[in-house]
Design a protein around this motif. Structure first.
Motif, short mmCIF file in Angstrom:
data_model
loop_
_atom_site.label_atom_id
_atom_site.label_comp_id
_atom_site.label_asym_id
_atom_site.label_seq_id
_atom_site.Cartn_x
_atom_site.Cartn_y
_atom_site.Cartn_z
N LEU A 34 0.83 -1.21 0.00
CA LEU A 34 0.00 0.00 0.00
C LEU A 34 0.86 1.25 0.00
CD1 LEU A 34 -2.81 1.29 0.16
CD2 LEU A 34 -2.71 1.03 2.65
N GLY A 35 2.02 1.16 0.63
CA GLY A 35 2.89 2.33 0.74
C GLY A 35 3.36 2.85 -0.60
N GLN A 36 3.68 1.94 -1.54
CA GLN A 36 4.12 2.36 -2.88
C GLN A 36 3.02 3.12 -3.61
OE1 GLN A 36 5.48 -1.24 -4.80
NE2 GLN A 36 7.57 -1.00 -4.01
N THR A 37 1.80 2.61 -3.48
CA THR A 37 0.66 3.27 -4.13
C THR A 37 0.44 4.66 -3.56
OG1 THR A 37 -0.40 1.13 -4.52
CG2 THR A 37 -1.79 3.09 -4.67
N LEU A 38 0.53 4.76 -2.23
CA LEU A 38 0.34 6.06 -1.58
C LEU A 38 1.46 7.03 -1.97
CD1 LEU A 38 -0.77 4.94 2.00
CD2 LEU A 38 -2.18 5.99 0.24
N SER A 39 2.69 6.51 -2.09
CA SER A 39 3.82 7.36 -2.49
C SER A 39 3.61 7.96 -3.87
CB SER A 39 5.13 6.56 -2.45
OG SER A 39 5.43 6.16 -1.13
N GLU A 40 3.06 7.15 -4.78
CA GLU A 40 2.79 7.64 -6.13
C GLU A 40 1.74 8.74 -6.12
OE1 GLU A 40 1.66 4.21 -8.30
OE2 GLU A 40 3.66 3.31 -8.30
N LEU A 41 0.89 8.73 -5.11
CA LEU A 41 -0.15 9.76 -4.98
C LEU A 41 0.34 10.93 -4.13
CD1 LEU A 41 -3.24 7.45 -4.33
CD2 LEU A 41 -2.63 8.59 -6.47
N GLY A 42 1.59 10.85 -3.69
CA GLY A 42 2.14 11.92 -2.87
C GLY A 42 1.71 11.86 -1.42
N LEU A 43 1.27 10.68 -0.97
CA LEU A 43 0.80 10.50 0.40
C LEU A 43 1.71 9.53 1.14
CD1 LEU A 43 -3.03 10.11 -0.33
CD2 LEU A 43 -1.84 12.18 0.40
N SER A 44 1.69 9.62 2.46
CA SER A 44 2.46 8.71 3.28
C SER A 44 1.80 8.57 4.65
CB SER A 44 3.90 9.21 3.45
OG SER A 44 4.64 8.35 4.30
N ILE A 45 1.64 7.34 5.10
CA ILE A 45 1.07 7.08 6.41
C ILE A 45 2.15 6.78 7.43
CG2 ILE A 45 -0.45 5.54 7.74
CD1 ILE A 45 -2.08 5.08 5.26
N ILE A 46 3.22 6.14 6.99
CA ILE A 46 4.27 5.70 7.89
C ILE A 46 4.85 6.88 8.67
CG2 ILE A 46 6.16 5.91 6.21
CD1 ILE A 46 5.66 2.95 8.57
N PHE A 47 5.05 6.66 9.97
CA PHE A 47 5.59 7.67 10.88
C PHE A 47 4.74 8.94 10.96
CE2 PHE A 47 9.55 5.29 9.71
CZ PHE A 47 9.61 4.58 10.91
N THR A 48 3.43 8.72 10.89
CA THR A 48 2.46 9.78 11.18
C THR A 48 1.51 9.23 12.25
OG1 THR A 48 0.80 9.08 9.56
CG2 THR A 48 2.58 10.54 8.78
N TRP A 49 0.69 10.11 12.82
CA TRP A 49 -0.22 9.63 13.86
C TRP A 49 -1.32 8.75 13.27
CZ3 TRP A 49 -5.44 10.90 14.19
CH2 TRP A 49 -5.88 11.96 13.40
N TRP A 50 -1.52 8.84 11.95
CA TRP A 50 -2.48 7.94 11.31
C TRP A 50 -1.97 6.50 11.34
CZ3 TRP A 50 -7.32 8.89 10.62
CH2 TRP A 50 -7.75 10.20 10.42
N ALA A 51 -0.65 6.33 11.33
CA ALA A 51 -0.07 4.99 11.46
C ALA A 51 -0.36 4.43 12.85
CB ALA A 51 1.43 5.03 11.20
#
Length: 226
Positions: free
Chosen positions: A76-93
């Motif tokens: 999922l992280g690669q897909t989010l990166s392509e969209l300019g998003l990131s969950i890792i190391f945020t409070w959403w994680a």
């Protein structure tokens, strides 16, 4: 030594994370529990084993699995990166980690509650022409509510105290991802015993008040139904 104003951030974040996690497990766990409480199909045991697996896995294993999912190289992280998003190391994680570890408690409690409902009451409502949605909200849900409420309380407590998986996917970033369990651990590690004791007192009193209020509310609800 009392916590400073900035030290209240872990308390606020932990409550926010726990509330969002409980909302997520309620939305996902309740329908699944209702469906699997009545439905029988080949492979059901395997599905239920997968749903409750986070309850027995070490938090570090759950954290590593989430890293493989939402990390920069994750599915999922690669897909989010392509969209300019990131969950890792945020409070959403942290919300995601708390949701995963709390889900089995909600699912198991809700499933047990639904299974305890006498199916004859539901059948009687059907013979009177009630729709399945109306039966669920007027018959099944009220009868199963005590068990569902227990699941909500357990899920909230588990989400509030989540440590291992949260540390791996959200990190310990003061003012951003630091929850109460992380703040307590690193306060002790850095020798800030006063801060640690105060945070322990806050989370203990808060958890006690939540459980006490829920128990009183449930007792009052039961009394009113008599």
């Amino acid at each position: 030594m009392f916590v400073q104003l900035t030290d209240w951030f872990p308390v606020i974040l932990s409550i926010k994370v726990a509330l969002l996690a409980v909302t997520a497990v309620l939305i996902t766990g309740l329908p699944l529990a209702r469906l699997l409480a009545r439905l029988e199909f080949p492979g059901k045991d395997m599905v239920e084993a997968l749903l409750t697996l986070p309850m027995v896995l070490p938090p570090s294993v759950i954290g590593y699995g989430l890293l493989m999912l939402i990390g920069k190289n994750g599915l999922l992280g690669q897909t989010l990166s392509e969209l300019g998003l990131s969950i890792i190391f945020t409070w959403w994680a942290a919300v995601l980690a708390s949701t995963v570890v709390a889900f089995p408690l909600m699912y198991q409690s809700a499933k047990g509650a639904f299974q305890s409902v006498n199916i004859n009451f539901e059948q009687a409502a059907r013979t009177l022409g009630a729709s399945e949605v109306k039966i669920f909200f007027t018959v099944t849900l009220p009868l199963a509510w005590p068990g569902i409420l227990a699941g909500l309380v357990l899920s909230f407590a588990r989400a509030l105290g989540e440590f291992g998986a949260t540390l791996m996917v959200a990190g310990n970033i003061p003012g951003q991802t630091q929850t109460i369990p992380l703040a307590i651990y690193f306060a002790v590690e850095s020798g800030k015993e006063g801060t640690a004791r105060t945070l322990v007192a806050i989370i203990t009193v808060f958890s006690f008040l939540v459980i006490y209020w829920v128990n009183r509310w449930a007792k009052q609800k039961k009394y009113n139904l008599r």
